[in-house]
Design an enzyme around this catalytic site. Sequence first.
Site, PDB file in Angstrom:
ATOM      1  CE  LYS A  36      48.204  45.085   1.441  1.00 14.88           C
ATOM      2  NZ  LYS A  36      47.930  46.224   0.169  1.00 14.88           N
ATOM      3  CE1 TYR A 260      26.047  40.002  27.840  1.00 11.76           C
ATOM      4  CE2 TYR A 260      27.353  38.847  25.677  1.00 11.76           C
ATOM      5  CZ  TYR A 260      27.562  38.984  27.138  1.00 11.76           C
ATOM      6  OH  TYR A 260      28.210  38.884  28.193  1.00 11.76           O
TER       7      TYR A 260
HETATM    8  C1  LIG Z   1      47.992  45.699  -0.551  1.00  6.10           C
HETATM    9  C2  LIG Z   1      48.062  46.806  -1.989  1.00  6.10           C
HETATM   10  C3  LIG Z   1      47.763  45.748  -2.944  1.00  6.10           C
HETATM   11  C4  LIG Z   1      47.484  44.011  -2.891  1.00  6.10           C
HETATM   12  O1  LIG Z   1      45.709  44.571  -3.845  1.00  6.10           O
HETATM   13  P1  LIG Z   1      44.550  43.113  -3.829  1.00  6.10           P
HETATM   14  O2  LIG Z   1      43.662  44.029  -4.034  1.00  6.10           O
HETATM   15  O3  LIG Z   1      44.833  42.675  -2.016  1.00  6.10           O
HETATM   16  O4  LIG Z   1      45.584  42.058  -4.880  1.00  6.10           O
HETATM   17  C5  LIG Z   1      48.599  46.031  -3.993  1.00  6.10           C
HETATM   18  N1  LIG Z   1      49.559  47.039  -4.385  1.00  6.10           N
HETATM   19  C6  LIG Z   1      49.432  48.225  -2.672  1.00  6.10           C
HETATM   20  C7  LIG Z   1      49.981  49.383  -3.085  1.00  6.10           C
HETATM   21  C8  LIG Z   1      48.809  47.574  -2.253  1.00  6.10           C
HETATM   22  O5  LIG Z   1      48.432  48.225  -1.079  1.00  6.10           O
END
Ligand SMILES: *Cc1c(COP(=O)(O)O)cnc(C)c1O
Length: 366
Positions: A36, A260
């Site tokens: 994702k 800054y």
């Molecule tokens: C993002 C996500 C994962 C992956 O988790 P990691 O901690 O990055 O391994 C797995 N299951 C769900 C439902 C997620 O949203």
Amino acid sequence: MRQLSGVLQVNLTAIRANWQLLRSNFNGDDCAAVVKANAYGLGVKPVVRALFSEGCRTFFVATYDEGVEVRSLLPDSVNIYVLQGCAAGMEFRFFEANLIPVLISFDMYTRWLGAASGFPAEAKCALKVNTGMNRLGMSLAELEVVSQDRAGLMVAGVELLVSHLACADEPSHELNHKQLLSFELALECLKITLPNIKASLVNSAGIFLGQAWQFDIARPGIGLFGGVEASGVPKFSNVVSLYLPVLQVRGLCKGESVGYGALWCADHDMRIAIVSGGYGDGVLRSLSCLASGWFNQEVPMLGRVSMDSCVFDVSALAEADCPREGDLIEVIGDHRPLCDVAEQGGTISYEFLTRLGGRLEKIYCE
Ligand SMILES: *Cc1c(COP(=O)(O)O)cnc(C)c1O
């Protein structure tokens, strides 16, 4: 000729090695990959291709659009699950795109079921049950209702039960055990009507809680990208390096300030390097005065991170060894581990990676 810009180097060999490490610690059938948010900011296309050629055959994304993109990179036989499920009215588009929604509420399941009876071929979906994270998923009671309608489950094409751990990176947290118990209950309940249903509970850190948590499909994300650190978790290969090019090296006299807010003031004569890359590229402003870079040795960051630049103290380097215009200073990499830098910036590897900006040149190496 090209302009100087920051370089994000993504090591695809390290991603493959991390997937193998996760897989070898997983006793279920199927170690999937969560890609994702553009593969945690690293570029979904090369990452998915590398994982597929390594043998990964199941992918998870968050949204429909992400699913469509990943689908275009993979053969039809590869399962792609969409974790946020299917919005009202999108059911047929999921079917057409060969994407499997993870249905996260009773209403969403009911809508899917209604639509699925009109699909020209078999539907496929997963159900998410809330076991204690209280973010997404139907309740155990709702799942019980769903599981009593065998004909409905067949029409909907339910093939997987999913839940998500809230504290997988804290192995001793009591919620891990509570969630496991609820998940087992939910699974037993569905197995009465669907004896072959598969189950998926663990993310990257969850794999290392032990075999009891593992079930059939693992859903690692951050571990693939080397950003997980928890007790009981082995060391992952470093995937990401961030290099920022020097724009100018200059002297700073005792009493002069830099950047800054004149936040940092020299208490002796110094030499400083101004590099291209700032919070506009994902170098968090909260790293101001805290981080350091690496140029043959540690070079501390001075003053505020600006939108397009930040400053490093190179006084400790002999004049001949000093960086020059165009030389690259490592901000993340073998000498500056991602997790450490994220922590310095008051955040976690997940946020750091997904913020690394589009202005950086991405280089993939194998
Ligand atoms: C993002 C996500 C994962 C992956 O988790 P990691 O901690 O990055 O391994 C797995 N299951 C769900 C439902 C997620 O949203």
